[in-house]
Scaffold this active site. Sequence first.
Site, mmCIF file in Angstrom:
data_model
loop_
_atom_site.group_PDB
_atom_site.id
_atom_site.type_symbol
_atom_site.label_atom_id
_atom_site.label_comp_id
_atom_site.label_asym_id
_atom_site.label_seq_id
_atom_site.Cartn_x
_atom_site.Cartn_y
_atom_site.Cartn_z
ATOM 1 N N ASP A 136 27.335 -51.622 -57.408
ATOM 2 C CA ASP A 136 26.950 -50.828 -56.236
ATOM 3 C C ASP A 136 25.552 -51.238 -55.785
ATOM 4 O OD1 ASP A 136 29.345 -49.270 -55.996
ATOM 5 O OD2 ASP A 136 28.749 -48.212 -57.805
ATOM 6 N N LYS B 3 33.720 -54.589 -60.241
ATOM 7 C CA LYS B 3 34.286 -53.795 -59.133
ATOM 8 C C LYS B 3 33.409 -53.946 -57.900
ATOM 9 C CE LYS B 3 34.065 -49.097 -58.712
ATOM 10 N NZ LYS B 3 33.672 -48.817 -57.327
ATOM 11 N N ASP C 231 37.754 -52.365 -54.590
ATOM 12 C CA ASP C 231 37.930 -50.911 -54.503
ATOM 13 C C ASP C 231 37.757 -50.462 -53.047
ATOM 14 O OD1 ASP C 231 37.901 -48.163 -54.983
ATOM 15 O OD2 ASP C 231 35.880 -48.161 -55.843
ATOM 16 N N LYS D 100 40.318 -48.650 -51.387
ATOM 17 C CA LYS D 100 41.091 -47.399 -51.207
ATOM 18 C C LYS D 100 41.806 -47.350 -49.862
ATOM 19 C CE LYS D 100 37.959 -44.608 -54.121
ATOM 20 N NZ LYS D 100 36.811 -45.510 -54.281
ATOM 21 N N PHE D 101 42.754 -48.265 -49.675
ATOM 22 C CA PHE D 101 43.463 -48.317 -48.387
ATOM 23 C C PHE D 101 44.273 -47.041 -48.152
ATOM 24 C CE2 PHE D 101 43.522 -53.075 -49.331
ATOM 25 C CZ PHE D 101 42.443 -53.346 -48.500
ATOM 26 N N HIS D 102 44.351 -46.623 -46.884
ATOM 27 C CA HIS D 102 45.129 -45.443 -46.494
ATOM 28 C C HIS D 102 45.438 -45.582 -45.002
ATOM 29 C CE1 HIS D 102 45.446 -40.732 -46.713
ATOM 30 N NE2 HIS D 102 46.522 -41.307 -46.212
ATOM 31 N N ASP D 103 46.692 -45.905 -44.684
ATOM 32 C CA ASP D 103 47.052 -46.107 -43.274
ATOM 33 C C ASP D 103 48.573 -46.127 -43.213
ATOM 34 O OD1 ASP D 103 47.004 -47.011 -40.513
ATOM 35 O OD2 ASP D 103 45.011 -47.838 -40.912
ATOM 36 N N PRO E 89 52.345 -47.628 -43.422
ATOM 37 C CA PRO E 89 52.801 -48.576 -44.444
ATOM 38 C C PRO E 89 52.588 -50.042 -44.071
ATOM 39 C CG PRO E 89 54.365 -46.782 -44.265
ATOM 40 C CD PRO E 89 53.357 -46.562 -43.177
ATOM 41 N N THR F 5 50.459 -51.493 -42.085
ATOM 42 C CA THR F 5 49.040 -51.877 -42.062
ATOM 43 C C THR F 5 48.492 -51.994 -43.481
ATOM 44 O OG1 THR F 5 48.777 -50.817 -39.929
ATOM 45 C CG2 THR F 5 46.768 -51.163 -41.193
ATOM 46 N N THR G 140 37.489 -37.142 -57.065
ATOM 47 C CA THR G 140 36.871 -36.160 -57.970
ATOM 48 C C THR G 140 35.736 -35.400 -57.285
ATOM 49 O OG1 THR G 140 35.545 -37.944 -58.844
ATOM 50 C CG2 THR G 140 37.446 -37.282 -60.150
ATOM 51 N N ARG H 82 30.055 -42.265 -69.539
ATOM 52 C CA ARG H 82 28.652 -42.434 -69.908
ATOM 53 C C ARG H 82 28.515 -42.595 -71.410
ATOM 54 N NH1 ARG H 82 28.073 -43.667 -65.638
ATOM 55 N NH2 ARG H 82 26.720 -42.935 -63.993
ATOM 56 N N GLN I 181 26.612 -38.187 -62.031
ATOM 57 C CA GLN I 181 27.957 -37.849 -62.494
ATOM 58 C C GLN I 181 27.882 -36.493 -63.186
ATOM 59 O OE1 GLN I 181 30.662 -39.424 -61.853
ATOM 60 N NE2 GLN I 181 30.326 -41.637 -61.749
ATOM 61 N N GLY J 28 29.036 -48.182 -64.031
ATOM 62 C CA GLY J 28 28.049 -48.802 -63.156
ATOM 63 C C GLY J 28 26.664 -48.777 -63.750
ATOM 64 N N ARG J 29 25.876 -47.750 -63.365
ATOM 65 C CA ARG J 29 24.450 -47.739 -63.675
ATOM 66 C C ARG J 29 24.076 -47.856 -65.151
ATOM 67 N NH1 ARG J 29 23.968 -42.782 -59.743
ATOM 68 N NH2 ARG J 29 26.116 -42.692 -60.516
HETATM 69 O O1 C5P Z 1 27.089 -45.856 -61.774
HETATM 70 P P1 C5P Z 1 28.371 -45.167 -62.147
HETATM 71 O O2 C5P Z 1 28.870 -45.494 -63.540
HETATM 72 O O3 C5P Z 1 28.326 -43.682 -61.861
HETATM 73 O O4 C5P Z 1 29.423 -45.817 -61.143
HETATM 74 C C1 C5P Z 1 30.765 -45.390 -61.114
HETATM 75 C C2 C5P Z 1 31.529 -46.125 -60.063
HETATM 76 O O5 C5P Z 1 32.823 -45.538 -59.980
HETATM 77 C C3 C5P Z 1 30.938 -46.058 -58.664
HETATM 78 O O6 C5P Z 1 31.297 -47.274 -57.987
HETATM 79 C C4 C5P Z 1 31.656 -44.881 -58.047
HETATM 80 O O7 C5P Z 1 31.775 -44.971 -56.656
HETATM 81 C C5 C5P Z 1 33.029 -44.993 -58.700
HETATM 82 N N1 C5P Z 1 33.770 -43.738 -58.766
HETATM 83 C C6 C5P Z 1 33.279 -42.609 -59.420
HETATM 84 N N2 C5P Z 1 34.007 -41.461 -59.470
HETATM 85 C C7 C5P Z 1 35.198 -41.427 -58.877
HETATM 86 C C8 C5P Z 1 35.718 -42.548 -58.222
HETATM 87 C C9 C5P Z 1 34.951 -43.705 -58.196
HETATM 88 O O8 C5P Z 1 32.197 -42.630 -59.974
HETATM 89 N N3 C5P Z 1 35.898 -40.333 -58.958
#
Ligand code: C5P
Length: 237
Positions: free
Chosen positions: A15, A37, A64, A66-69, A71, A73, A123, A184, A193, A213-214
């Site tokens: 990200d 990702k 990532d 997340k397509f939504h349209d 069928p 497309t 979420t 985490r 989160q 991610g982080r």
């Molecule tokens: O940095 P972190 O571990 O929080 O990154 C989590 C990744 O997962 C981010 O790209 C975030 O957009 C994605 N994500 C999320 N929770 C979700 C769906 C996707 O944290 N429910």
Amino acid sequence: MNVIDRNPRIIVALDFSSKEPALDLISQLDPSLCRLKVGKEMFTRLGPAFVETLAAMGFQVFLDLKFHDIPNTVAAACEAAADLGVWMINLHASGGRRMMEAARERLERRPERPLLVAVTILTSLSERDLAEVGYSGTAVENVQRLAGLAHFSGLDGIVCSPLEAAAVRDQVDREFLLVTPGVRPLSVSQNDQKRVMTPLDALNNGADMLVIGRPITAAPDPLESLRAIQAEIAGFC
Ligand code: C5P
């Protein structure tokens, strides 16, 4: 269906808002230890060429978007994503069975295709948010219903919270992939989160792959952090 290789189980979420820090991070990682990702921000800023660069560096990429349209497309968008050589793509299960089937059927025409997984309920949505857009029942009930629909539509799996993984796992077979963000390691900050699990708990709860991610991207030594998480889950792999 071929058995899907779960390893490496960690998918590093890139990200970043520009290419340089992302490439700096990636140069410290190893394709045998993680997948990557790429989400909407990086893809919108840097485009397909960036994804192709990562694939050329030997990384398997989860695109990532997340397509939504309608069928047709979504099927065409999935085909365009597959042409980039990515490993996994996703769409919203709430686009319906015909949309998911159209995407899967289009991908199955190819000799090699990316994995196709569905997002069920974001979420970030509270039960009040869900009621406002017309969903009744709890978030978990809706996740289970949409996960069942994705499974029935022939998708390879879903993205879900590790806290929902056990409830979903109860109703789908072991081959159906559960990809979970919100993970985490014990040693790091939760950032923004709210409902998190450790990597090992997520796997024990039924997850197959972990989006992180982080805890890796913002670590002083990203490779060391990645290796530490691998060590945490080593008993599971
Ligand atoms: O940095 P972190 O571990 O929080 O990154 C989590 C990744 O997962 C981010 O790209 C975030 O957009 C994605 N994500 C999320 N929770 C979700 C769906 C996707 O944290 N429910």
